[in-house]
Design an enzyme around this catalytic site. Structure first.
Site, PDB file in Angstrom:
ATOM      1  N   TYR A  73     -12.367  27.448  64.777  1.00  0.00           N
ATOM      2  CA  TYR A  73     -12.595  26.015  64.544  1.00  0.00           C
ATOM      3  C   TYR A  73     -13.677  25.808  63.494  1.00  0.00           C
ATOM      4  O   TYR A  73     -14.707  26.497  63.496  1.00  0.00           O
ATOM      5  CB  TYR A  73     -13.039  25.340  65.848  1.00  0.00           C
TER       6      TYR A  73
ATOM      7  N   GLU B 288     -12.020  18.091  60.038  1.00  0.00           N
ATOM      8  CA  GLU B 288     -11.878  19.116  61.074  1.00  0.00           C
ATOM      9  C   GLU B 288     -10.719  20.043  60.752  1.00  0.00           C
ATOM     10  O   GLU B 288      -9.635  19.561  60.392  1.00  0.00           O
ATOM     11  CB  GLU B 288     -11.563  18.427  62.404  1.00  0.00           C
TER      12      GLU B 288
END
Ligand code: GDP
Ligand code: MN
Length: 391
Positions: free
Chosen positions: A112, A200
């Site tokens: 991530y 993101e």
């Protein structure tokens, strides 16, 4: 402003960030052509991905792998037009109107990466975690130590040593570190250049061929900066937005839909938050809030009323206004005109303070309409909560 994954990936590609190749489709024919093109180019598989402005699509059945054209077409048929329900769409889901067909990646690890503004330090923060792929909100809540953070000094920007630190914490191989640094710096540049409020990559993957790829990308832009990005404004897809929010934005009204039954007309974001709180405190639940802003005129008040009334969940209306630049008598005239014109049957509770408040109260009292006026915020909140319950 939110954009679709495929649009975000186009932006990333311009900054040298590796993304899978793919094509967007709005019809099944286009989807078939896209898949055919990819298979023709020799990819081992494709992924059919629902394009909606919400995450969690994979779990909701909006992301499917296909090994051949028939499978791809079947997935496209199932996903295009479906009402996709994810933890971010609410129980009613979101209709899928676009697909993104991309070459499948051979995933080794799912990581991530994310950049947001940290309000506490007033700095951008670059986040990285080995716990990619799943809901990062859950990781942040349950195991916050699994998210590594680098705060970015606005004077010097994101530094290569910070990217290296994050790359090592992700447990990347020594041969991947330099590429990861370039990747992260590309993300940071994209963020700053396009005035993002959030960027993101989840998952940020390493592939079996040892490549680093942004497999998913979510970008939100800062609305206050959109005036200097005409090209980005065109990426807006109003089919993804709440129709009432779109309507409100046409009149420069700030409208946010919520799921209770008390409509709220307020001026100013702070008062909006206080109003939400006091309604909850009084045992009620707001259906929305509509911020008419500092300098609303009578016409805007009427438009605001129309928007509040088109929300079918609304059982009572709470008008909580502090008259500053918007004078209370202007507001009262707008409310009376709108209530008469739209023949409002719902109870309307007001709490008014500020410039020309006496004139405002008189206009309401003389209107012949039945308004409830609370002397304080708490009293008005109690009145409107009871009114919404039919008491
Ligand atoms: P989200 O659920 O809306 O966040 O959509 P994502 O684009 O993140 O996809 C969800 C999940 O699907 C990913 O975490 C992967 O596990 C899987 N996935 C997506 N693309 C591929 C791919 O090309 N290959 C493989 N093997 N899995 C994929
Ligand atoms: Mn994702």
């Amino acid at each position: 402003m939110k954009i679709h994954e495929y649009q975000a990936k186009e932006i990333l590609a311009k900054y040298g960030v590796a993304v899978p190749r793919g094509e967007v489709a709005t019809t099944l024919d286009e989807a078939a052509t896209a898949a055919n093109n990819l298979f023709h180019a020799g990819v081992p598989g494709v992924v059919v991905k629902a394009q909606i402005h919400a995450g969690g699509r994979g779990k909701g059945g909006g992301v499917k792998l296909a090994k051949n054209l028939d499978e791809a077409n079947l997935h496209s048929k199932n996903i295009l037009g479906m009402q996709l329900i994810t933890h971010q769409t609410g129980p009613q889901g979101q209709k899928v109107q676009r697909l993104w067909i991309e070459e499948a990646s051979q995933i080794d690890r799912e990581l991530y990466l994310g950049i947001v503004l940290d309000r506490a330090t007033a700095k951008l923060v670059f986040m990285a975690s080995q716990a990619g792929g799943m809901e990062i909100e859950e990781v942040a809540a349950k195991t916050p130590e699994a998210i590594y953070k680098e705060y970015i000094d606005p004077a010097v920007g994101f530094q290569p040593y910070q990217a290296r630190k994050l790359a090592f914490k992700l447990g990347l191989k020594p041969t991947q570190i330099n590429e990861a640094v370039k990747f992260m710096i590309g993300l940071y540049k994209a963020f700053v250049d396009t005035d993002c409020s959030l960027l993101e990559i989840n998952p940020f993957i390493t592939t079996r061929e040892d490549k680093l790829v942004a497999l998913d990308c979510k970008i939100n832009f800062d609305d206050n900066a959109m005036f200097r990005h005409r090209d980005l404004k065109e990426l807006r897809d109003i089919a993804e937005e709440d129709p009432l929010e779109v309507e409100a934005s046409k009149y420069a009204l700030n409208y946010i839909k919520l799921d209770g039954n008390i409509a709220c007309m307020v001026n100013g974001a702070g008062l909006a938050m206080a109003t939400m709180d006091i309604i909850q405190y009084a045992g009620g639940s707001p259906a929305n809030f509509l911020d008419v802003g500092g300098g609303a005129n009578q016409q805007q008040i009427e438009n605001a009323f129309e928007i509040l009334l088109s929300d079918k969940n609304v059982k009572a209306i709470f008008i909580n206004i502090f008259g500053g630049i918007l004078r209370v008598d202007t507001l009262a005239n707008g409310v009376v005109a709108a209530a008469k014109k739209l023949d409002v049957k719902l109870p309307i509770v007001l709490r008014l303070e500020g410039t020309n408040v006496e004139e405002g109260r008189k206009i309401l009292a003389d209107s012949g309409l039945n308004f409830l006026v609370g002397a304080t915020m708490k009293e008005a909140a109690d009145l409107v909560v009871n009114a919404a319950k039919g008491k």
